[in-house]
Design a protein around this motif. Structure first.
Motif, mmCIF file in Angstrom:
data_model
loop_
_atom_site.group_PDB
_atom_site.id
_atom_site.type_symbol
_atom_site.label_atom_id
_atom_site.label_comp_id
_atom_site.label_asym_id
_atom_site.label_seq_id
_atom_site.Cartn_x
_atom_site.Cartn_y
_atom_site.Cartn_z
ATOM 1 N N SER A 86 -44.566 83.775 -60.802
ATOM 2 C CA SER A 86 -44.649 82.654 -61.745
ATOM 3 C C SER A 86 -44.036 83.047 -63.090
ATOM 4 N N GLN A 87 -44.263 84.277 -63.523
ATOM 5 C CA GLN A 87 -43.666 84.763 -64.771
ATOM 6 C C GLN A 87 -42.145 84.862 -64.640
ATOM 7 N N TYR A 88 -41.678 85.266 -63.481
ATOM 8 C CA TYR A 88 -40.243 85.321 -63.181
ATOM 9 C C TYR A 88 -39.643 83.924 -63.315
ATOM 10 N N LEU A 89 -40.319 82.925 -62.738
ATOM 11 C CA LEU A 89 -39.835 81.538 -62.842
ATOM 12 C C LEU A 89 -39.793 81.082 -64.298
ATOM 13 N N GLN A 90 -40.818 81.434 -65.062
ATOM 14 C CA GLN A 90 -40.855 81.054 -66.478
ATOM 15 C C GLN A 90 -39.674 81.671 -67.231
ATOM 16 N N LYS A 91 -39.364 82.927 -66.942
ATOM 17 C CA LYS A 91 -38.218 83.576 -67.594
ATOM 18 C C LYS A 91 -36.914 82.866 -67.240
ATOM 19 N N LYS A 92 -36.784 82.440 -65.994
ATOM 20 C CA LYS A 92 -35.569 81.719 -65.583
ATOM 21 C C LYS A 92 -35.482 80.390 -66.315
ATOM 22 N N MET A 93 -36.602 79.687 -66.445
ATOM 23 C CA MET A 93 -36.589 78.415 -67.182
ATOM 24 C C MET A 93 -36.263 78.649 -68.651
ATOM 25 N N GLN A 141 -44.642 79.425 -52.304
ATOM 26 C CA GLN A 141 -44.743 80.326 -53.452
ATOM 27 C C GLN A 141 -44.175 79.691 -54.721
ATOM 28 N N LEU A 142 -43.139 78.886 -54.580
ATOM 29 C CA LEU A 142 -42.628 78.146 -55.745
ATOM 30 C C LEU A 142 -43.703 77.182 -56.256
ATOM 31 N N TYR A 143 -44.320 76.452 -55.332
ATOM 32 C CA TYR A 143 -45.394 75.538 -55.722
ATOM 33 C C TYR A 143 -46.535 76.311 -56.387
ATOM 34 N N ARG A 144 -46.951 77.404 -55.760
ATOM 35 C CA ARG A 144 -48.031 78.228 -56.317
ATOM 36 C C ARG A 144 -47.650 78.729 -57.713
ATOM 37 N N GLY A 145 -46.402 79.167 -57.869
ATOM 38 C CA GLY A 145 -45.948 79.662 -59.170
ATOM 39 C C GLY A 145 -46.079 78.619 -60.271
ATOM 40 N N PHE A 146 -45.727 77.381 -59.964
ATOM 41 C CA PHE A 146 -45.822 76.331 -60.977
ATOM 42 C C PHE A 146 -47.267 75.945 -61.259
#
Length: 157
Positions: A86-93, A141-146
């Motif tokens: 989830s932190q990885y996704l936040q960094k990408k955003m 996992q994408l859903y869980r991350g968000f």
């Protein structure tokens, strides 16, 4: 940011398809998410492993725009837990990428051309899963991350 999941070959199992569609629908409440299927290479049994990877690689790269951020789902990629993802996704955003493209390769992985064009690799596990199951796992996992990023109760710590 948009997220696109590129996959080689279709998923035949209706149960897996239903679950992938369910998590895709849930995920679209948070971010624009799409799955694009690249058809299997015709007459693949007549090709060497390297030839098949090269042909698949050409098809993969034809679906990626120059401004996209290309990440490969690869057994030798970086492993992380769900909170780390989830932190990885936040960094990408936060990085300002318009589209994050995640790619599930064919049975032999990726060509060198695709590896060179990518901006990173993620491993879901050290275990080997069918490509069809990986589609479900990454979508979940994408859903869980968000849900983690939004502080929602789906993920229990």
């Amino acid at each position: 940011m948009n997220i696109k999941l590129l996959c080689i070959g279709k998923t035949d199992d209706k149960r897996l398809l239903a679950l992938i569609e369910e998590y895709s629908k849930r995920l679209n409440h948070y971010i624009k998410f799409s799955i694009e299927i690249i058809p299997d290479i015709k007459n693949a049994k007549n090709l060497s492993e390297a030839q098949q990877k090269e042909k698949e690689g050409q098809l993969i790269l034809s679906k990626v725009e120059s401004q996209d951020h290309l990440i490969l789902l690869d057994e030798n990629g970086k492993e992380m837990n769900s909170v780390g993802f989830s932190q990885y996704l936040q960094k990408k955003m936060n990085g300002g990428y318009k589209t994050l493209v995640l790619v599930i390769g064919g049975p032999y992985g990726f060509s060198e051309t695709v590896y060179k064009a990518s901006q990173g690799k993620i491993a879901l596990s050290q275990m080997t899963f069918s490509h069809q199951m990986v589609r479900l796992f990454i979508t979940e996992q994408l859903y869980r991350g968000f849900t983690i990023l939004k502080g929602e109760p789906y993920h229990h710590r």
